[in-house]
Design a protein around this motif. Structure first.
Motif, PDB file in Angstrom:
ATOM      1  N   MET A 185       0.803  -1.224   0.000  1.00 11.77           N
ATOM      2  CA  MET A 185       0.000   0.000   0.000  1.00 11.77           C
ATOM      3  C   MET A 185       0.836   1.274   0.000  1.00 11.77           C
ATOM      4  O   MET A 185       0.388   2.311  -0.453  1.00 11.77           O
ATOM      5  N   ARG A 186       2.029   1.187   0.504  1.00  9.03           N
ATOM      6  CA  ARG A 186       2.781   2.411   0.785  1.00  9.03           C
ATOM      7  C   ARG A 186       3.329   3.091  -0.465  1.00  9.03           C
ATOM      8  O   ARG A 186       3.643   4.273  -0.436  1.00  9.03           O
ATOM      9  N   ASP A 187       3.459   2.354  -1.567  1.00  5.12           N
ATOM     10  CA  ASP A 187       4.121   2.939  -2.734  1.00  5.12           C
ATOM     11  C   ASP A 187       3.146   3.410  -3.801  1.00  5.12           C
ATOM     12  O   ASP A 187       3.527   3.611  -4.943  1.00  5.12           O
ATOM     13  N   CYS A 188       1.895   3.574  -3.441  1.00  9.44           N
ATOM     14  CA  CYS A 188       0.896   3.927  -4.441  1.00  9.44           C
ATOM     15  C   CYS A 188       0.894   5.433  -4.701  1.00  9.44           C
ATOM     16  O   CYS A 188       0.322   6.203  -3.947  1.00  9.44           O
ATOM     17  N   ASP A 189       1.523   5.843  -5.805  1.00 13.48           N
ATOM     18  CA  ASP A 189       1.608   7.279  -6.100  1.00 13.48           C
ATOM     19  C   ASP A 189       0.255   7.874  -6.446  1.00 13.48           C
ATOM     20  O   ASP A 189       0.001   9.049  -6.191  1.00 13.48           O
ATOM     21  N   ALA A 190      -0.627   7.067  -7.029  1.00 19.45           N
ATOM     22  CA  ALA A 190      -1.925   7.587  -7.450  1.00 19.45           C
ATOM     23  C   ALA A 190      -2.770   8.002  -6.241  1.00 19.45           C
ATOM     24  O   ALA A 190      -3.592   8.899  -6.341  1.00 19.45           O
ATOM     25  N   LEU A 191      -2.560   7.353  -5.131  1.00 24.74           N
ATOM     26  CA  LEU A 191      -3.379   7.635  -3.958  1.00 24.74           C
ATOM     27  C   LEU A 191      -2.528   7.484  -2.689  1.00 24.74           C
ATOM     28  O   LEU A 191      -2.591   6.467  -2.002  1.00 24.74           O
ATOM     29  N   PRO A 192      -1.744   8.518  -2.382  1.00 22.82           N
ATOM     30  CA  PRO A 192      -0.878   8.407  -1.212  1.00 22.82           C
ATOM     31  C   PRO A 192      -1.684   8.372   0.083  1.00 22.82           C
ATOM     32  O   PRO A 192      -2.678   9.072   0.219  1.00 22.82           O
ATOM     33  N   ILE A 193      -1.267   7.558   1.001  1.00 21.89           N
ATOM     34  CA  ILE A 193      -1.953   7.444   2.292  1.00 21.89           C
ATOM     35  C   ILE A 193      -1.426   8.539   3.216  1.00 21.89           C
ATOM     36  O   ILE A 193      -0.217   8.752   3.312  1.00 21.89           O
ATOM     37  N   SER A 194      -2.357   9.243   3.874  1.00 23.92           N
ATOM     38  CA  SER A 194      -1.905  10.393   4.651  1.00 23.92           C
ATOM     39  C   SER A 194      -1.929  10.159   6.160  1.00 23.92           C
ATOM     40  O   SER A 194      -1.503  11.023   6.920  1.00 23.92           O
ATOM     41  N   GLY A 195      -2.439   9.014   6.607  1.00 23.41           N
ATOM     42  CA  GLY A 195      -2.411   8.778   8.049  1.00 23.41           C
ATOM     43  C   GLY A 195      -3.325   7.651   8.477  1.00 23.41           C
ATOM     44  O   GLY A 195      -3.771   6.849   7.655  1.00 23.41           O
ATOM     45  N   LEU A 196      -3.618   7.629   9.768  1.00 19.39           N
ATOM     46  CA  LEU A 196      -4.385   6.541  10.371  1.00 19.39           C
ATOM     47  C   LEU A 196      -5.559   7.081  11.181  1.00 19.39           C
ATOM     48  O   LEU A 196      -5.543   8.218  11.644  1.00 19.39           O
ATOM     49  N   MET A 197      -6.560   6.221  11.357  1.00 21.46           N
ATOM     50  CA  MET A 197      -7.742   6.567  12.147  1.00 21.46           C
ATOM     51  C   MET A 197      -8.069   5.408  13.077  1.00 21.46           C
ATOM     52  O   MET A 197      -7.847   4.251  12.728  1.00 21.46           O
ATOM     53  N   THR A 198      -8.579   5.731  14.254  1.00 15.68           N
ATOM     54  CA  THR A 198      -9.092   4.664  15.106  1.00 15.68           C
ATOM     55  C   THR A 198     -10.230   5.170  15.976  1.00 15.68           C
ATOM     56  O   THR A 198     -10.464   6.384  16.092  1.00 15.68           O
ATOM     57  N   MET A 199     -10.947   4.216  16.582  1.00 15.85           N
ATOM     58  CA  MET A 199     -11.948   4.507  17.608  1.00 15.85           C
ATOM     59  C   MET A 199     -11.521   3.782  18.873  1.00 15.85           C
ATOM     60  O   MET A 199     -11.187   2.600  18.821  1.00 15.85           O
ATOM     61  N   ALA A 200     -11.578   4.472  19.991  1.00 16.37           N
ATOM     62  CA  ALA A 200     -11.217   3.854  21.262  1.00 16.37           C
ATOM     63  C   ALA A 200     -12.373   2.985  21.745  1.00 16.37           C
ATOM     64  O   ALA A 200     -13.518   3.191  21.349  1.00 16.37           O
ATOM     65  N   PRO A 201     -12.083   2.034  22.615  1.00 12.70           N
ATOM     66  CA  PRO A 201     -13.187   1.257  23.187  1.00 12.70           C
ATOM     67  C   PRO A 201     -14.096   2.151  24.020  1.00 12.70           C
ATOM     68  O   PRO A 201     -13.650   3.154  24.580  1.00 12.70           O
ATOM     69  N   LEU A 202     -15.368   1.794  24.063  1.00 11.24           N
ATOM     70  CA  LEU A 202     -16.330   2.533  24.879  1.00 11.24           C
ATOM     71  C   LEU A 202     -16.185   2.072  26.324  1.00 11.24           C
ATOM     72  O   LEU A 202     -16.737   1.053  26.720  1.00 11.24           O
ATOM     73  N   THR A 203     -15.430   2.791  27.107  1.00  9.17           N
ATOM     74  CA  THR A 203     -15.185   2.366  28.484  1.00  9.17           C
ATOM     75  C   THR A 203     -14.858   3.577  29.343  1.00  9.17           C
ATOM     76  O   THR A 203     -14.420   4.607  28.842  1.00  9.17           O
ATOM     77  N   GLU A 204     -15.103   3.442  30.627  1.00  8.93           N
ATOM     78  CA  GLU A 204     -14.738   4.494  31.577  1.00  8.93           C
ATOM     79  C   GLU A 204     -13.242   4.459  31.885  1.00  8.93           C
ATOM     80  O   GLU A 204     -12.712   5.366  32.510  1.00  8.93           O
ATOM     81  N   ASP A 205     -12.614   3.379  31.466  1.00 11.53           N
ATOM     82  CA  ASP A 205     -11.207   3.156  31.793  1.00 11.53           C
ATOM     83  C   ASP A 205     -10.324   4.049  30.904  1.00 11.53           C
ATOM     84  O   ASP A 205      -9.983   3.686  29.781  1.00 11.53           O
ATOM     85  N   THR A 206      -9.959   5.211  31.436  1.00 11.38           N
ATOM     86  CA  THR A 206      -9.236   6.171  30.594  1.00 11.38           C
ATOM     87  C   THR A 206      -7.833   5.676  30.238  1.00 11.38           C
ATOM     88  O   THR A 206      -7.282   6.092  29.224  1.00 11.38           O
ATOM     89  N   LEU A 263      -3.564  11.950  12.117  1.00 13.78           N
ATOM     90  CA  LEU A 263      -4.032  10.983  13.117  1.00 13.78           C
ATOM     91  C   LEU A 263      -5.442  11.387  13.503  1.00 13.78           C
ATOM     92  O   LEU A 263      -5.642  12.381  14.212  1.00 13.78           O
ATOM     93  N   SER A 264      -6.425  10.633  13.019  1.00 13.19           N
ATOM     94  CA  SER A 264      -7.829  10.935  13.279  1.00 13.19           C
ATOM     95  C   SER A 264      -8.288  10.083  14.450  1.00 13.19           C
ATOM     96  O   SER A 264      -8.523   8.886  14.308  1.00 13.19           O
ATOM     97  N   MET A 265      -8.362  10.709  15.613  1.00 13.07           N
ATOM     98  CA  MET A 265      -8.779   9.945  16.801  1.00 13.07           C
ATOM     99  C   MET A 265      -9.342  10.896  17.833  1.00 13.07           C
ATOM    100  O   MET A 265      -8.878  12.017  17.979  1.00 13.07           O
ATOM    101  N   GLY A 266     -10.375  10.406  18.551  1.00 13.84           N
ATOM    102  CA  GLY A 266     -11.037  11.224  19.562  1.00 13.84           C
ATOM    103  C   GLY A 266     -12.442  11.591  19.135  1.00 13.84           C
ATOM    104  O   GLY A 266     -12.650  12.096  18.029  1.00 13.84           O
ATOM    105  N   MET A 267     -13.417  11.285  20.026  1.00 13.30           N
ATOM    106  CA  MET A 267     -14.814  11.629  19.805  1.00 13.30           C
ATOM    107  C   MET A 267     -15.282  12.416  21.028  1.00 13.30           C
ATOM    108  O   MET A 267     -14.475  12.807  21.866  1.00 13.30           O
ATOM    109  N   SER A 268     -16.597  12.641  21.138  1.00 12.41           N
ATOM    110  CA  SER A 268     -17.070  13.498  22.236  1.00 12.41           C
ATOM    111  C   SER A 268     -16.565  13.046  23.612  1.00 12.41           C
ATOM    112  O   SER A 268     -16.198  13.863  24.446  1.00 12.41           O
ATOM    113  N   GLY A 269     -16.545  11.737  23.836  1.00 10.19           N
ATOM    114  CA  GLY A 269     -16.224  11.244  25.170  1.00 10.19           C
ATOM    115  C   GLY A 269     -14.740  11.172  25.486  1.00 10.19           C
ATOM    116  O   GLY A 269     -14.368  10.979  26.652  1.00 10.19           O
TER     117      GLY A 269
END
Ligand SMILES: *Cc1c(COP(=O)(O)O)cnc(C)c1O
Length: 236
Positions: free
Chosen positions: A153-174, A204-210
């Motif tokens: 995936m890393r060498d694709c000039d037509a569509l360069p990857i610009s970063g990563l995204m995640t969702m954290a688990p839904l938990t009170e455990d910070t 780096l796309s991470m973080g929601m309301s909580g």
């Protein structure tokens, strides 16, 4: 649009901005290093218009159909972010309007997007979604799978990857939440090192309301906020 709704939205926005600024300060970062994406999937279009009037420029939707429809209805200056699961047969539609796709969760979807992007003068920015916490219910690349697929995936000039995204688990455990964000950042660093300087992977796309304050402290460059912006508004 009643005054009450307008006032509520502007108060919510101010409160999110204040919390962002405080988190940036704790992390020794400037506020310009974090982009607020308003997630409008449950919001009425009137509220979205009002947020745009209040100065928001980045909007996120999780369903392709609603994203495409709203992109047609609202100002062409808005930057649209696709943040939900994307099926390959919707790739063409989404790529024609989205500036950023956060939810690329398989090699096959990535390859489809590479094909679809050829028809566009300016390809969207592409983020790979990672299921850092390994929950069965979550979309996203498994960490080990992504590391082994990376050379394809890393060498694709037509569509360069610009970063990563995640969702954290839904938990009170910070601590668990913080670890998820930290591991995404570390994975980003590792993939960047393994791309021989070709990709900077700055997003780096991470973080929601909580959990967005923790995400900012751990290096988020984009946070995706829905409920905090729309709280106190009723859908009657
Ligand atoms: C809905 C959604 C958000 C926003 O969540 P809130 O808790 O309402 O802020 C962020 N990211 C994704 C992928 C979502 O689906």
């Amino acid at each position: 649009m009643s005054d009450q709704i307008r006032i509520q939205l502007s108060e919510n926005l101010r409160s999110v901005h204040e919390r962002m600024a405080a988190a940036c300060q704790r992390a020794g970062r400037t506020t310009e290093t974090v982009t607020l994406i308003a997630v409008t999937k449950y919001a009425r279009i009137e509220w979205v218009r009002e947020l745009v009037d209040l100065g928001l420029t980045d909007l996120g939707e999780s369903r392709p159909q609603q994203l495409v429809q709203r992109a047609r209805e609202l100002s062409p200056d808005i930057r649209w972010h696709m943040i939900g699961h994307l099926q390959r047969n919707k790739a063409d539609d989404v790529i024609s309007v989205a500036q950023m796709i956060h939810s690329v969760d398989s090699l096959r979807l990535f390859e489809q997007l590479v094909k679809s992007a050829k028809s566009r003068p300016l390809p969207p920015r592409i983020l790979l979604e990672v299921n850092v916490s390994g929950e069965a219910s979550k979309d996203g690349f498994d960490r080990a799978d992504l590391i082994s697929l990376w050379p394809q995936m890393r060498d694709c000039d037509a569509l360069p990857i610009s970063g990563l995204m995640t969702m954290a688990p839904l938990t009170e455990d910070t601590t668990a939440v913080r670890n998820t964000f930290r591991r995404l950042r570390e994975l980003r660093d590792q993939l960047r090192d393994e791309s021989a300087g070709r990709l900077s992977l700055e997003d780096l796309s991470m973080g929601m309301s909580g959990d967005f304050e923790i995400a900012i402290e751990e290096g988020a460059t984009m946070i995706r906020i829905g409920s905090s912006l729309f709280e106190g508004l009723s859908d009657e």
